[in-house]
Motif scaffolding. Sequence first.
Motif, PDB file in Angstrom:
ATOM      1  N   GLN A 196       0.828  -1.203   0.000  1.00 62.14           N
ATOM      2  CA  GLN A 196       0.000   0.000   0.000  1.00 62.14           C
ATOM      3  C   GLN A 196       0.864   1.255   0.000  1.00 62.14           C
ATOM      4  O   GLN A 196       0.595   2.211  -0.741  1.00 62.14           O
ATOM      5  CB  GLN A 196      -0.912  -0.006   1.234  1.00 62.14           C
ATOM      6  CG  GLN A 196      -1.980  -1.068   1.236  1.00 62.14           C
ATOM      7  CD  GLN A 196      -2.929  -0.899   2.400  1.00 62.14           C
ATOM      8  OE1 GLN A 196      -3.332   0.214   2.745  1.00 62.14           O
ATOM      9  NE2 GLN A 196      -3.315  -2.009   3.025  1.00 62.14           N
ATOM     10  N   TYR A 197       1.900   1.254   0.837  1.00 62.15           N
ATOM     11  CA  TYR A 197       2.760   2.441   0.913  1.00 62.15           C
ATOM     12  C   TYR A 197       3.541   2.631  -0.379  1.00 62.15           C
ATOM     13  O   TYR A 197       3.708   3.765  -0.858  1.00 62.15           O
ATOM     14  CB  TYR A 197       3.730   2.325   2.088  1.00 62.15           C
ATOM     15  CG  TYR A 197       4.645   3.525   2.216  1.00 62.15           C
ATOM     16  CD1 TYR A 197       4.143   4.772   2.594  1.00 62.15           C
ATOM     17  CD2 TYR A 197       6.002   3.430   1.922  1.00 62.15           C
ATOM     18  CE1 TYR A 197       4.959   5.878   2.688  1.00 62.15           C
ATOM     19  CE2 TYR A 197       6.833   4.539   2.026  1.00 62.15           C
ATOM     20  CZ  TYR A 197       6.311   5.752   2.408  1.00 62.15           C
ATOM     21  OH  TYR A 197       7.132   6.852   2.492  1.00 62.15           O
ATOM     22  N   PHE A 198       4.004   1.549  -0.979  1.00 64.26           N
ATOM     23  CA  PHE A 198       4.751   1.662  -2.239  1.00 64.26           C
ATOM     24  C   PHE A 198       3.855   2.218  -3.337  1.00 64.26           C
ATOM     25  O   PHE A 198       4.295   3.055  -4.144  1.00 64.26           O
ATOM     26  CB  PHE A 198       5.305   0.296  -2.632  1.00 64.26           C
ATOM     27  CG  PHE A 198       6.104   0.324  -3.909  1.00 64.26           C
ATOM     28  CD1 PHE A 198       7.394   0.825  -3.935  1.00 64.26           C
ATOM     29  CD2 PHE A 198       5.549  -0.151  -5.095  1.00 64.26           C
ATOM     30  CE1 PHE A 198       8.136   0.857  -5.116  1.00 64.26           C
ATOM     31  CE2 PHE A 198       6.277  -0.116  -6.279  1.00 64.26           C
ATOM     32  CZ  PHE A 198       7.571   0.386  -6.282  1.00 64.26           C
ATOM     33  N   ARG A 199       2.604   1.773  -3.381  1.00 62.29           N
ATOM     34  CA  ARG A 199       1.668   2.306  -4.372  1.00 62.29           C
ATOM     35  C   ARG A 199       1.442   3.796  -4.169  1.00 62.29           C
ATOM     36  O   ARG A 199       1.411   4.572  -5.125  1.00 62.29           O
ATOM     37  CB  ARG A 199       0.331   1.561  -4.283  1.00 62.29           C
ATOM     38  CG  ARG A 199       0.359   0.137  -4.812  1.00 62.29           C
ATOM     39  CD  ARG A 199      -0.975  -0.553  -4.634  1.00 62.29           C
ATOM     40  NE  ARG A 199      -2.057   0.188  -5.292  1.00 62.29           N
ATOM     41  CZ  ARG A 199      -3.321  -0.215  -5.281  1.00 62.29           C
ATOM     42  NH1 ARG A 199      -3.669  -1.313  -4.627  1.00 62.29           N
ATOM     43  NH2 ARG A 199      -4.235   0.490  -5.905  1.00 62.29           N
ATOM     44  N   TYR A 200       1.287   4.198  -2.906  1.00 60.89           N
ATOM     45  CA  TYR A 200       1.074   5.619  -2.623  1.00 60.89           C
ATOM     46  C   TYR A 200       2.306   6.434  -2.999  1.00 60.89           C
ATOM     47  O   TYR A 200       2.194   7.498  -3.620  1.00 60.89           O
ATOM     48  CB  TYR A 200       0.760   5.812  -1.147  1.00 60.89           C
ATOM     49  CG  TYR A 200       0.585   7.267  -0.766  1.00 60.89           C
ATOM     50  CD1 TYR A 200      -0.591   7.937  -1.050  1.00 60.89           C
ATOM     51  CD2 TYR A 200       1.621   7.972  -0.152  1.00 60.89           C
ATOM     52  CE1 TYR A 200      -0.757   9.279  -0.719  1.00 60.89           C
ATOM     53  CE2 TYR A 200       1.462   9.312   0.184  1.00 60.89           C
ATOM     54  CZ  TYR A 200       0.279   9.956  -0.106  1.00 60.89           C
ATOM     55  OH  TYR A 200       0.136  11.285   0.207  1.00 60.89           O
ATOM     56  N   LEU A 201       3.490   5.945  -2.626  1.00 62.16           N
ATOM     57  CA  LEU A 201       4.720   6.677  -2.906  1.00 62.16           C
ATOM     58  C   LEU A 201       4.974   6.772  -4.397  1.00 62.16           C
ATOM     59  O   LEU A 201       5.432   7.818  -4.901  1.00 62.16           O
ATOM     60  CB  LEU A 201       5.897   5.994  -2.208  1.00 62.16           C
ATOM     61  CG  LEU A 201       7.163   6.839  -2.010  1.00 62.16           C
ATOM     62  CD1 LEU A 201       6.852   8.065  -1.172  1.00 62.16           C
ATOM     63  CD2 LEU A 201       8.261   6.009  -1.364  1.00 62.16           C
ATOM     64  N   THR A 202       4.673   5.712  -5.135  1.00 59.38           N
ATOM     65  CA  THR A 202       4.831   5.736  -6.592  1.00 59.38           C
ATOM     66  C   THR A 202       3.936   6.793  -7.224  1.00 59.38           C
ATOM     67  O   THR A 202       4.354   7.563  -8.097  1.00 59.38           O
ATOM     68  CB  THR A 202       4.518   4.355  -7.186  1.00 59.38           C
ATOM     69  OG1 THR A 202       5.391   3.372  -6.605  1.00 59.38           O
ATOM     70  CG2 THR A 202       4.722   4.358  -8.690  1.00 59.38           C
ATOM     71  N   GLY A 203       2.683   6.820  -6.798  1.00 62.36           N
ATOM     72  CA  GLY A 203       1.776   7.841  -7.311  1.00 62.36           C
ATOM     73  C   GLY A 203       2.210   9.241  -6.922  1.00 62.36           C
ATOM     74  O   GLY A 203       2.099  10.183  -7.711  1.00 62.36           O
ATOM     75  N   LEU A 204       2.740   9.380  -5.701  1.00 60.09           N
ATOM     76  CA  LEU A 204       3.190  10.690  -5.222  1.00 60.09           C
ATOM     77  C   LEU A 204       4.346  11.217  -6.067  1.00 60.09           C
ATOM     78  O   LEU A 204       4.395  12.412  -6.395  1.00 60.09           O
ATOM     79  CB  LEU A 204       3.620  10.574  -3.760  1.00 60.09           C
ATOM     80  CG  LEU A 204       3.878  11.883  -3.013  1.00 60.09           C
ATOM     81  CD1 LEU A 204       2.616  12.722  -2.954  1.00 60.09           C
ATOM     82  CD2 LEU A 204       4.379  11.582  -1.600  1.00 60.09           C
TER      83      LEU A 204
END
Length: 306
Positions: free
Chosen positions: A64-72
Amino acid sequence: MGGYILRRVFQSVLILIGITFLTFVLLYLIPADPARQIAGRSATAQTVENIREQLGLNLPFYQQYFRYLTGLLQGDLGRSYLQKTEVGALIWSRLPATLLLMVGAIVCELAIGLTMGLVAALRRNTATDTSLMVLSFVGVSSPQFVIGILLLYVFSVQLGWFPIGGYGTFMHMVLPSLTLGFLGAGWYSRMMRSSMIDVLRQDFIRTARAKGLKRWQVLFGHALPNALLPIIAMIGIDIGLFMSGIVVVESVFGWPGIGQLAWQAIQRVDIPIIMGVTLVSAFAIVLGNFLADLIAPLIDPRIKLR
């Protein structure tokens, strides 16, 4: 200067990434279930599970955090769970109101606090000095929601001078700005008093007086610019304080800024909005401190950035 700016930018990026990680961890550990909030109380377990899968809430934390950071990193702050709108667009639509309120609050706290501190320093150890310092202590000790409610009751309900709430005119901005600025004014008055007393004892002030300069020339031409140096750093810190306190003030006065947006998101456990507002607030804090460091050498050339 170039090397200093690059180092500060690199440090700022690391700080922002760290803040996103800590905020994500805290939101991941809260007992509230965003999927249940979206589905409603009468939804079946299967419906809740389907929503959780659609939002990716069933994935492990690191995914979940990797997905958020990638989008960020691609400039995507995510999409609101409940409003079905891009978080970036929501924050951008509310940001002008918050920035306007922040500018008004800074003007209020500087005008009130610096004046109080200057008068207290010039009349130190007198009844005026004591009264002003007691007033500043009351200011820094009073909760903002209490100040806001009192101002609303006195100046809106009883006297009718200002609207009770809303946004759009200068009159709407006065009371919220005073509420935010009253706390800061107390800190600035105490800091200004201490700084001014210290500067007035310096040798260059005695030299200026010995040259026959008038009192106002010594005060505003020599003492005040040097006494303002710690104030510059405080302004940068205040941006962060306003971002935290503005949630309460915007809710009290119905001010349509990101603080009110954050409060609504917290009540509904809308994680993308909470993350987005936290990141914007952290960026404002970092930027404020960075600008304060760059402005300080312009006021005092003795300060070198390394």
